[in-house]
Design a protein around this motif. Structure first.
Motif, PDB file in Angstrom:
ATOM      1  N   LEU A   1      43.335  36.436  38.094  1.00  0.00           N
ATOM      2  CA  LEU A   1      43.115  37.770  37.716  1.00  0.00           C
ATOM      3  C   LEU A   1      42.651  37.821  35.997  1.00  0.00           C
ATOM      4  O   LEU A   1      42.739  36.695  35.558  1.00  0.00           O
ATOM      5  N   ALA A   2      41.780  38.836  35.812  1.00  0.00           N
ATOM      6  CA  ALA A   2      41.409  38.944  34.433  1.00  0.00           C
ATOM      7  C   ALA A   2      42.595  39.418  33.592  1.00  0.00           C
ATOM      8  O   ALA A   2      43.377  39.791  33.866  1.00  0.00           O
ATOM      9  N   ALA A   3      42.389  38.925  32.260  1.00  0.00           N
ATOM     10  CA  ALA A   3      43.568  39.300  31.268  1.00  0.00           C
ATOM     11  C   ALA A   3      43.722  40.814  31.204  1.00  0.00           C
ATOM     12  O   ALA A   3      42.786  41.472  31.152  1.00  0.00           O
ATOM     13  N   GLY A   4      45.021  41.281  31.403  1.00  0.00           N
ATOM     14  CA  GLY A   4      45.412  42.677  31.422  1.00  0.00           C
ATOM     15  C   GLY A   4      45.033  43.158  32.757  1.00  0.00           C
ATOM     16  O   GLY A   4      45.686  44.525  32.968  1.00  0.00           O
ATOM     17  N   GLU A   5      44.488  42.469  33.779  1.00  0.00           N
ATOM     18  CA  GLU A   5      44.460  43.054  35.274  1.00  0.00           C
ATOM     19  C   GLU A   5      45.819  42.971  35.875  1.00  0.00           C
ATOM     20  O   GLU A   5      46.481  42.045  35.648  1.00  0.00           O
ATOM     21  N   SER A   6      46.137  43.951  36.781  1.00  0.00           N
ATOM     22  CA  SER A   6      47.576  43.987  37.142  1.00  0.00           C
ATOM     23  C   SER A   6      47.716  43.767  38.782  1.00  0.00           C
ATOM     24  O   SER A   6      46.681  43.610  39.401  1.00  0.00           O
ATOM     25  N   THR A   7      48.730  43.345  39.154  1.00  0.00           N
ATOM     26  CA  THR A   7      49.064  43.289  40.408  1.00  0.00           C
ATOM     27  C   THR A   7      50.340  43.997  40.655  1.00  0.00           C
ATOM     28  O   THR A   7      51.318  44.009  39.744  1.00  0.00           O
ATOM     29  N   THR A   8      50.849  44.200  41.945  1.00  0.00           N
ATOM     30  CA  THR A   8      52.056  44.999  42.316  1.00  0.00           C
ATOM     31  C   THR A   8      52.716  44.312  43.350  1.00  0.00           C
ATOM     32  O   THR A   8      52.472  43.619  44.135  1.00  0.00           O
TER      33      THR A   8
ATOM     34  N   PRO B   1      51.413  32.818  44.145  1.00  0.00           N
ATOM     35  CA  PRO B   1      51.654  33.522  42.639  1.00  0.00           C
ATOM     36  C   PRO B   1      50.394  34.224  42.464  1.00  0.00           C
ATOM     37  O   PRO B   1      49.371  33.949  42.772  1.00  0.00           O
ATOM     38  N   ALA B   2      50.643  35.521  41.436  1.00  0.00           N
ATOM     39  CA  ALA B   2      49.479  36.143  40.904  1.00  0.00           C
ATOM     40  C   ALA B   2      49.340  34.839  39.559  1.00  0.00           C
ATOM     41  O   ALA B   2      50.137  34.560  38.980  1.00  0.00           O
ATOM     42  N   VAL B   3      47.942  35.045  39.622  1.00  0.00           N
ATOM     43  CA  VAL B   3      47.535  34.011  38.313  1.00  0.00           C
ATOM     44  C   VAL B   3      46.415  34.535  37.450  1.00  0.00           C
ATOM     45  O   VAL B   3      45.536  35.288  37.865  1.00  0.00           O
ATOM     46  N   TRP B   4      46.654  34.503  36.213  1.00  0.00           N
ATOM     47  CA  TRP B   4      45.629  34.837  35.201  1.00  0.00           C
ATOM     48  C   TRP B   4      45.385  33.730  34.311  1.00  0.00           C
ATOM     49  O   TRP B   4      46.003  32.934  34.062  1.00  0.00           O
TER      50      TRP B   4
END
Length: 200
Positions: A53-60, A192-195
């Motif tokens: 994900l991009a910096a600041g982009e969110s996941t729920t 995991p969500a990854v930034w």
């Protein structure tokens, strides 16, 4: 969880970090067993490479807190990288920090659905920092004093619509080229969500 986090807070004086402590009560915390037990222990296992994900982009995702299941919106905002000199002041034994620097992940969590929390939140425990694909060493007690980071122990009563920035601090090697923040709910088998962030 409150007992565990309170013990960690009082066991780690300002600018001196304690070794990871076990929980006060019964029950094992699987996620914490997977994390490093010392100030700079490193895990050599490389995870799969999910889409970043991009910096600041969110996941729920839904998180099982002590008293309720809460849906959170999660967004890693930045990773602050310290210097070797600054890092030596953070640890109780500067020799253990040789060749390492502190990386602080700032992650914004928004309570989207579920009951208000009656206890200290667990959601921030799911964040980890990887340096060039390898997980860093968790520093206990450092994040509460980092600029822009909130104290989990003060967030009882967190309710729908509120956002808070919680941080995790890891030791990573000097010269790291790319940092990643990984987040997944504790005890979850999901990816995991990854930034990804450049190491500046």
């Amino acid at each position: 969880m409150l007992c565990k986090k309170t013990a960690l807070r009082f066991a780690a004086p300002v600018a001196v970090l304690a070794l990871a402590l076990t929980a006060c009560g019964g029950g094992d915390d699987k996620k914490s067993e997977d994390k490093p037990k010392g100030e700079a222990a490193n895990s050599q296992a490389k995870p799969k490479a999910p889409s970043a994900l991009a910096a600041g982009e969110s996941t729920t995702a839904k998180v099982k807190e002590e008293d309720a299941t809460v849906t959170y919106e999660v967004a890693a905002q930045k990773v602050d990288l310290g210097t070797e000199a600054e890092t030596k002041k953070l640890v109780s034994d500067p020799k253990k920090a040789k060749g390492l620097v502190a990386a602080v992940a700032h992650v914004k969590y928004t309570h989207k659905a579920g009951a208000p929390l009656a206890d200290v939140p667990d959601v921030g425990d799911g964040a980890e920092i990887y340096a060039d694909g390898v997980r860093g060493g968790l520093l206990i007690g450092a994040s509460e004093d980092a600029a822009g980071c909130e104290d989990e122990l003060e967030l009882e009563g967190w309710k729908k619509g509120e956002s808070h920035v919680l941080c995790q601090t890891y030791l990573v090697p000097v010269g790291t080229k790319e940092l990643e923040v990984h987040w997944t709910p504790e005890d979850s088998e999901s990816e995991p969500a990854v930034w990804k962030f450049p190491a500046k």
